[in-house]
Design a protein around this motif. Structure first.
Motif, PDB file in Angstrom:
ATOM      1  N   VAL A 120      17.394   6.968  32.809  1.00 23.90           N
ATOM      2  CA  VAL A 120      16.116   6.776  33.499  1.00 23.90           C
ATOM      3  C   VAL A 120      16.170   7.475  34.851  1.00 23.90           C
ATOM      4  CG1 VAL A 120      14.529   5.111  34.541  1.00 23.90           C
ATOM      5  CG2 VAL A 120      15.586   4.615  32.329  1.00 23.90           C
ATOM      6  N   GLY A 121      15.435   8.573  34.954  1.00 24.28           N
ATOM      7  CA  GLY A 121      15.338   9.308  36.204  1.00 24.28           C
ATOM      8  C   GLY A 121      14.046   8.956  36.931  1.00 24.28           C
ATOM      9  N   ASP A 122      13.709   9.777  37.914  1.00 21.60           N
ATOM     10  CA  ASP A 122      12.527   9.537  38.734  1.00 21.60           C
ATOM     11  C   ASP A 122      11.249   9.477  37.897  1.00 21.60           C
ATOM     12  OD1 ASP A 122      11.158   9.610  41.526  1.00 21.60           O
ATOM     13  OD2 ASP A 122      10.219  11.265  40.458  1.00 21.60           O
ATOM     14  N   TYR A 123      11.118  10.412  36.951  1.00 28.54           N
ATOM     15  CA  TYR A 123       9.874  10.473  36.178  1.00 28.54           C
ATOM     16  C   TYR A 123       9.686   9.233  35.307  1.00 28.54           C
ATOM     17  CZ  TYR A 123       6.033  11.919  33.304  1.00 28.54           C
ATOM     18  OH  TYR A 123       4.800  11.958  32.678  1.00 28.54           O
ATOM     19  N   ILE A 124      10.703   8.880  34.520  1.00 28.14           N
ATOM     20  CA  ILE A 124      10.558   7.730  33.614  1.00 28.14           C
ATOM     21  C   ILE A 124      10.331   6.453  34.415  1.00 28.14           C
ATOM     22  CG2 ILE A 124      11.778   6.249  31.962  1.00 28.14           C
ATOM     23  CD1 ILE A 124      12.969   8.672  30.683  1.00 28.14           C
ATOM     24  N   ALA A 125      11.067   6.292  35.515  1.00 26.68           N
ATOM     25  CA  ALA A 125      10.893   5.082  36.331  1.00 26.68           C
ATOM     26  C   ALA A 125       9.447   4.956  36.814  1.00 26.68           C
ATOM     27  CB  ALA A 125      11.848   5.116  37.523  1.00 26.68           C
ATOM     28  N   ASN A 126       8.896   6.039  37.347  1.00 30.35           N
ATOM     29  CA  ASN A 126       7.523   5.994  37.835  1.00 30.35           C
ATOM     30  C   ASN A 126       6.513   5.840  36.698  1.00 30.35           C
ATOM     31  OD1 ASN A 126       7.565   6.101  40.722  1.00 30.35           O
ATOM     32  ND2 ASN A 126       8.332   8.190  40.591  1.00 30.35           N
ATOM     33  N   ALA A 127       6.802   6.448  35.549  1.00 23.47           N
ATOM     34  CA  ALA A 127       5.899   6.317  34.401  1.00 23.47           C
ATOM     35  C   ALA A 127       5.816   4.861  33.936  1.00 23.47           C
ATOM     36  CB  ALA A 127       6.363   7.224  33.262  1.00 23.47           C
ATOM     37  N   VAL A 128       6.955   4.181  33.863  1.00 24.20           N
ATOM     38  CA  VAL A 128       6.963   2.770  33.455  1.00 24.20           C
ATOM     39  C   VAL A 128       6.208   1.920  34.477  1.00 24.20           C
ATOM     40  CG1 VAL A 128       8.445   0.748  33.096  1.00 24.20           C
ATOM     41  CG2 VAL A 128       9.080   2.952  32.089  1.00 24.20           C
ATOM     42  N   LEU A 129       6.442   2.159  35.756  1.00 17.72           N
ATOM     43  CA  LEU A 129       5.751   1.391  36.801  1.00 17.72           C
ATOM     44  C   LEU A 129       4.248   1.620  36.743  1.00 17.72           C
ATOM     45  CD1 LEU A 129       8.162   1.950  39.832  1.00 17.72           C
ATOM     46  CD2 LEU A 129       7.965  -0.091  38.390  1.00 17.72           C
ATOM     47  N   CYS A 130       3.850   2.847  36.475  1.00 22.01           N
ATOM     48  CA  CYS A 130       2.424   3.180  36.429  1.00 22.01           C
ATOM     49  C   CYS A 130       1.750   2.643  35.175  1.00 22.01           C
ATOM     50  CB  CYS A 130       2.263   4.704  36.496  1.00 22.01           C
ATOM     51  SG  CYS A 130       0.552   5.256  36.331  1.00 22.01           S
ATOM     52  N   TYR A 131       2.285   2.962  34.002  1.00 25.39           N
ATOM     53  CA  TYR A 131       1.596   2.675  32.738  1.00 25.39           C
ATOM     54  C   TYR A 131       1.791   1.250  32.253  1.00 25.39           C
ATOM     55  CZ  TYR A 131       1.430   7.768  32.887  1.00 25.39           C
ATOM     56  OH  TYR A 131       1.244   9.070  33.298  1.00 25.39           O
ATOM     57  N   ALA A 132       2.919   0.635  32.609  1.00 23.26           N
ATOM     58  CA  ALA A 132       3.165  -0.742  32.158  1.00 23.26           C
ATOM     59  C   ALA A 132       2.761  -1.769  33.206  1.00 23.26           C
ATOM     60  CB  ALA A 132       4.639  -0.922  31.800  1.00 23.26           C
ATOM     61  N   PHE A 133       3.002  -1.439  34.477  1.00 17.67           N
ATOM     62  CA  PHE A 133       2.804  -2.433  35.534  1.00 17.67           C
ATOM     63  C   PHE A 133       1.643  -2.098  36.475  1.00 17.67           C
ATOM     64  CE2 PHE A 133       7.376  -2.733  34.393  1.00 17.67           C
ATOM     65  CZ  PHE A 133       7.393  -4.059  33.975  1.00 17.67           C
ATOM     66  N   ASP A 134       0.932  -1.009  36.188  1.00 18.07           N
ATOM     67  CA  ASP A 134      -0.245  -0.627  36.984  1.00 18.07           C
ATOM     68  C   ASP A 134       0.063  -0.454  38.471  1.00 18.07           C
ATOM     69  OD1 ASP A 134      -2.637   0.170  35.930  1.00 18.07           O
ATOM     70  OD2 ASP A 134      -3.235  -1.846  35.333  1.00 18.07           O
ATOM     71  N   GLN A 135       1.289  -0.075  38.787  1.00 17.94           N
ATOM     72  CA  GLN A 135       1.599   0.206  40.187  1.00 17.94           C
ATOM     73  C   GLN A 135       1.057   1.597  40.546  1.00 17.94           C
ATOM     74  OE1 GLN A 135       5.653  -0.550  41.398  1.00 17.94           O
ATOM     75  NE2 GLN A 135       5.809  -2.412  40.168  1.00 17.94           N
ATOM     76  N   PRO A 136       0.511   1.771  41.746  1.00 24.64           N
ATOM     77  CA  PRO A 136      -0.120   3.044  42.111  1.00 24.64           C
ATOM     78  C   PRO A 136       0.884   4.131  42.466  1.00 24.64           C
ATOM     79  CG  PRO A 136      -0.262   1.523  43.948  1.00 24.64           C
ATOM     80  CD  PRO A 136       0.388   0.761  42.822  1.00 24.64           C
ATOM     81  N   VAL A 137       1.707   4.507  41.485  1.00 25.38           N
ATOM     82  CA  VAL A 137       2.723   5.536  41.680  1.00 25.38           C
ATOM     83  C   VAL A 137       2.364   6.765  40.862  1.00 25.38           C
ATOM     84  CG1 VAL A 137       4.554   3.886  42.215  1.00 25.38           C
ATOM     85  CG2 VAL A 137       4.165   4.560  39.836  1.00 25.38           C
ATOM     86  N   VAL A 138       3.044   7.877  41.130  1.00 22.01           N
ATOM     87  CA  VAL A 138       2.714   9.149  40.480  1.00 22.01           C
ATOM     88  C   VAL A 138       3.960   9.739  39.820  1.00 22.01           C
ATOM     89  CG1 VAL A 138       1.685  11.425  40.789  1.00 22.01           C
ATOM     90  CG2 VAL A 138       0.995   9.536  42.294  1.00 22.01           C
ATOM     91  N   PRO A 139       4.053   9.704  38.491  1.00 21.23           N
ATOM     92  CA  PRO A 139       5.160  10.378  37.804  1.00 21.23           C
ATOM     93  C   PRO A 139       4.886  11.887  37.827  1.00 21.23           C
ATOM     94  CG  PRO A 139       4.031   8.768  36.371  1.00 21.23           C
ATOM     95  CD  PRO A 139       3.163   9.024  37.545  1.00 21.23           C
ATOM     96  N   ILE A 140       5.819  12.653  38.366  1.00 19.73           N
ATOM     97  CA  ILE A 140       5.594  14.105  38.511  1.00 19.73           C
ATOM     98  C   ILE A 140       6.559  14.879  37.617  1.00 19.73           C
ATOM     99  CG2 ILE A 140       5.708  16.060  40.107  1.00 19.73           C
ATOM    100  CD1 ILE A 140       4.813  14.199  42.331  1.00 19.73           C
ATOM    101  N   ASP A 141       5.992  15.657  36.703  1.00 18.52           N
ATOM    102  CA  ASP A 141       6.793  16.559  35.876  1.00 18.52           C
ATOM    103  C   ASP A 141       6.215  17.968  35.999  1.00 18.52           C
ATOM    104  OD1 ASP A 141       4.496  16.544  34.331  1.00 18.52           O
ATOM    105  OD2 ASP A 141       5.473  15.851  32.489  1.00 18.52           O
ATOM    106  N   THR A 142       6.711  18.897  35.185  1.00 17.92           N
ATOM    107  CA  THR A 142       6.267  20.296  35.289  1.00 17.92           C
ATOM    108  C   THR A 142       4.782  20.447  34.979  1.00 17.92           C
ATOM    109  OG1 THR A 142       7.073  20.659  33.033  1.00 17.92           O
ATOM    110  CG2 THR A 142       8.524  21.321  34.819  1.00 17.92           C
ATOM    111  N   ASN A 143       4.242  19.610  34.092  1.00 16.46           N
ATOM    112  CA  ASN A 143       2.813  19.677  33.774  1.00 16.46           C
ATOM    113  C   ASN A 143       1.964  19.321  34.987  1.00 16.46           C
ATOM    114  OD1 ASN A 143       2.817  20.174  30.775  1.00 16.46           O
ATOM    115  ND2 ASN A 143       4.034  18.312  30.836  1.00 16.46           N
ATOM    116  N   VAL A 144       2.359  18.259  35.669  1.00 17.63           N
ATOM    117  CA  VAL A 144       1.638  17.806  36.865  1.00 17.63           C
ATOM    118  C   VAL A 144       1.714  18.883  37.948  1.00 17.63           C
ATOM    119  CG1 VAL A 144       1.548  16.037  38.669  1.00 17.63           C
ATOM    120  CG2 VAL A 144       2.123  15.387  36.309  1.00 17.63           C
TER     121      VAL A 144
END
Length: 223
Positions: A120-144
């Motif tokens: 679990v790196g920065d992206y997965i951690a932020n993705a879980v916080l955003c999509y599961a817990f609705d925390q206002p964070v931004v998962p950033i990958d190459t697409n973003v």
């Protein structure tokens, strides 16, 4: 970041997303942290279209984190094999064991705790916080990064823009003030994946075309 261009960006992007977003993906129709963690592991460096079948198979066989913690690595690798990167199987099992032993079987809702899980790196951690817990964070990958650099004209002097903290800060500033970044993040991913692609972007179909720095500069250069 309250600029007119930023307001136009979100208005046009979210209108497009409501009509054209990939709402059918099963991991988007749940806020179960285990389901979302599993999906994010599978989506890592893997084309999204390949993931759906494997995701469904894994959830059917390992319907909760306790079942996954007791999985055999060989069995998990066999299911993951069609999408490659089989090493994810071992990391998933190790992560599930830690969640069971240290977090009472519940996926943690804290960034630093999530980062302690294997794989679990920065992206997965932020993705879980955003999509599961609705925390206002931004998962950033190459697409973003691709969408924001093209539209807003940002550049990076890093060999790997994903490692550019200044660029990440600029991107995250565009989400400031949002109570939830869930829909906004998904909209960015979908436009980047369907229209603003790395190769041969579908510029003529892009809802952001009129104010896109990259497109406008190419039009200027061609004259």
């Amino acid at each position: 970041m309250r600029t007119i261009k930023n307001s136009i960006f979100w208005k046009e992007l979210l209108e497009w997303y409501n009509l054209n977003g990939r709402h059918h993906f099963p991991w988007r129709n749940t806020k179960d942290p285990y389901h979302i963690l599993l999906a994010e592991f599978l989506l890592q460096q893997t084309h999204v279209r390949k993931v759906e079948k494997v995701y469904e198979q894994l959830l059917q066989k390992y319907y909760n984190v306790g079942e996954l913690a007791n999985a055999m690595v060989d069995d998990l690798e066999t299911i993951i094999a069609p999408i490659g990167l089989k090493y994810r199987a071992e990391r998933l099992i190790k992560s599930a064991k830690i969640i069971c032993s240290q977090y009472n079987g519940k996926v943690p809702n804290d960034y630093n705790e999530l980062r302690k899980l294997p794989g679990v790196g920065d992206y997965i951690a932020n993705a879980v916080l955003c999509y599961a817990f609705d925390q206002p964070v931004v998962p950033i990958d190459t697409n973003v990064i691709r969408l924001f650099t093209r539209y807003f004209g940002y550049t990076s002097n890093k060999p790997r823009p994903r490692m550019d903290k200044d660029l990440a800060s600029k991107i995250r500033a565009h989400f400031e003030g949002m109570d939830s970044t869930r829909a906004a993040n998904l909209a960015v991913l979908d436009l980047a994946g369907l229209i603003c692609t790395a190769n041969k972007p579908q510029s003529k179909q892009c809802p952001l075309l009129a104010h896109c720095s990259d497109y406008l500069s190419r039009q200027f250069d061609s004259h």
